[in-house]
Design a protein around this motif. Structure first.
Motif, mmCIF file in Angstrom:
data_model
loop_
_atom_site.group_PDB
_atom_site.id
_atom_site.type_symbol
_atom_site.label_atom_id
_atom_site.label_comp_id
_atom_site.label_asym_id
_atom_site.label_seq_id
_atom_site.Cartn_x
_atom_site.Cartn_y
_atom_site.Cartn_z
ATOM 1 N N LEU A 168 0.807 -1.214 0.000
ATOM 2 C CA LEU A 168 0.000 0.000 0.000
ATOM 3 C C LEU A 168 0.846 1.272 0.000
ATOM 4 O O LEU A 168 0.321 2.372 0.176
ATOM 5 N N GLY A 169 2.154 1.132 -0.201
ATOM 6 C CA GLY A 169 3.020 2.295 -0.303
ATOM 7 C C GLY A 169 3.286 2.994 1.006
ATOM 8 O O GLY A 169 3.598 4.193 1.017
ATOM 9 N N GLU A 170 3.171 2.294 2.119
ATOM 10 C CA GLU A 170 3.441 2.879 3.418
ATOM 11 C C GLU A 170 4.789 2.380 3.943
ATOM 12 O O GLU A 170 5.396 1.472 3.373
ATOM 13 N N SER A 171 5.238 2.954 5.035
ATOM 14 C CA SER A 171 6.531 2.571 5.606
ATOM 15 C C SER A 171 6.456 1.143 6.142
ATOM 16 O O SER A 171 5.533 0.804 6.902
ATOM 17 N N PRO A 172 7.408 0.269 5.787
ATOM 18 C CA PRO A 172 7.356 -1.120 6.268
ATOM 19 C C PRO A 172 7.597 -1.259 7.765
ATOM 20 O O PRO A 172 7.336 -2.325 8.326
ATOM 21 N N HIS B 13 -8.947 -1.952 4.619
ATOM 22 C CA HIS B 13 -7.974 -0.872 4.430
ATOM 23 C C HIS B 13 -7.729 -0.614 2.944
ATOM 24 O O HIS B 13 -7.693 0.537 2.488
ATOM 25 N N ALA B 14 -7.551 -1.686 2.168
ATOM 26 C CA ALA B 14 -7.322 -1.525 0.728
ATOM 27 C C ALA B 14 -8.558 -0.947 0.038
ATOM 28 O O ALA B 14 -8.437 -0.148 -0.901
ATOM 29 N N HIS B 15 -9.748 -1.336 0.498
ATOM 30 C CA HIS B 15 -10.974 -0.793 -0.088
ATOM 31 C C HIS B 15 -11.097 0.700 0.194
ATOM 32 O O HIS B 15 -11.617 1.466 -0.637
ATOM 33 N N HIS B 16 -10.619 1.138 1.329
ATOM 34 C CA HIS B 16 -10.645 2.564 1.654
ATOM 35 C C HIS B 16 -9.717 3.359 0.738
ATOM 36 O O HIS B 16 -10.021 4.502 0.376
ATOM 37 N N ARG B 17 -8.597 2.731 0.340
ATOM 38 C CA ARG B 17 -7.631 3.422 -0.530
ATOM 39 C C ARG B 17 -7.980 3.263 -2.007
ATOM 40 O O ARG B 17 -7.811 4.182 -2.798
#
Length: 296
Positions: free
Chosen positions: A73-77, A136-140
């Motif tokens: 999702l392109g966030e910090s690991p 979470h993915a559906h929100h993005r």
């Protein structure tokens, strides 16, 4: 009566879905995850030689799914490591399992009846993570079905998908154990579960999220507890897959290979290799020996 029963079941599912997972269920999740790490060959020796490497492997077993999901999702690991309570709890579990005097903690949590309870509690956390990943993915990405499925899948089985990287930290490289090539039951179940949650999230599956969490959790608990109690590695999906996969994807046929091998073997038997050609020096040496024998 049927309506009352349905209402009671719906209330039970809603209460179950709202049940907090920290700290009890998370602790059980960490215990089972670190137990599986200790079962790995060389894990105990590594904990004595390099405790930091052992701790890193334990953190991957406990939080690998969050790391993969954040990367997708392109966030910090390392975003999840800001949750100090969870990291401290996982570290405490790792220390007690590997370094508790006389292995008392390990003997207690690996005792089969206790272990079955922890396995059941771990599946509660797994299903919650799948549902949270899809949500979470559906929100993005509102219409990104495959992004929802990928995120939910790695949330549910990220530890297994990162197994090769975790092996590198232990100084082991076994690419043939790739989880994509040989999916275990939790990985397959997480994949099928994330499809269901994606359909539910996009309103293609007419069931509430609470009911889906409840029923899918019960399915996972029953399967995993039974497999752990019987030490079985057989997947409950195997009969269905054995019927469907040959129809849609064909079956692996070894007839051509075996025929080729038999043909090659018979060819080698019927036509043995010619004897090695003697060199001129060997021929001259043999002639001299024969002449010496005649002279004698």
């Amino acid at each position: 009566m049927e309506l009352a029963g349905a209402l009671q079941l719906g209330e039970l599912a809603a209460a179950f879905a709202a049940l907090p997972v920290f700290p009890l269920f998370d602790a059980a999740y960490f215990i089972v995850s670190v137990l599986y790490l200790k079962y790995e060959p060389g894990a105990v020796e590594m904990s004595r030689k390099s405790p930091f490497a052992s701790w890193l492997c334990a953190m991957l077993h406990c939080f690998g799914s969050y790391i993969l999901a954040d990367l997708l999702l392109g966030e910090s690991p390392i975003h999840y490591f800001s949750n100090n309570s969870s990291v401290i709890l996982a570290t405490a579990v790792w220390y007690l399992i590997f370094f508790c005097p006389m292995n008392l903690f390990y003997k207690c949590v690996s005792f089969l009846p206790m272990k079955l309870i922890f396995v059941a509690m771990k599946e509660v956390v797994r299903v919650r993570k799948i549902a949270a990943g899809v949500h979470h993915a559906h929100h993005r990405y509102h219409h990104g079905w495959f992004i929802m499925m990928a995120t939910g899948w790695v949330k549910g089985s990220g530890v297994a998908l990162m197994s090769n990287f975790e092996q590198l930290l232990r100084g082991v490289w076994r690419p043939e154990t790739n989880e994509i090539l040989h999916m275990s039951f939790p990985t397959k179940a997480s994949l099928y579960g994330t499809v269901l949650f994606t359909l539910q999230q996009t309103h293609w599956l007419p069931v509430s999220e609470a009911n889906l969490i409840f029923f899918f959790t019960m399915f996972m608990i029953v399967c995993k507890v039974f497999m752990t109690a019987t030490h079985s590695h057989a997947s409950p999906f195997a009969p269905v897959e054995g019927f469907i996969c040959p129809v849609f994807f064909g079956s692996v046929s070894s007839g051509h290979t075996s025929h080729h091998d038999e043909h090659g073997a018979s060819h080698e038997v019927s036509h043995p290799p010619p004897p090695p050609v003697k060199s001129k020096e060997e021929l001259n040496e043999g002639t001299r020996k024969r002449k010496a024998k005649k002279a004698e």
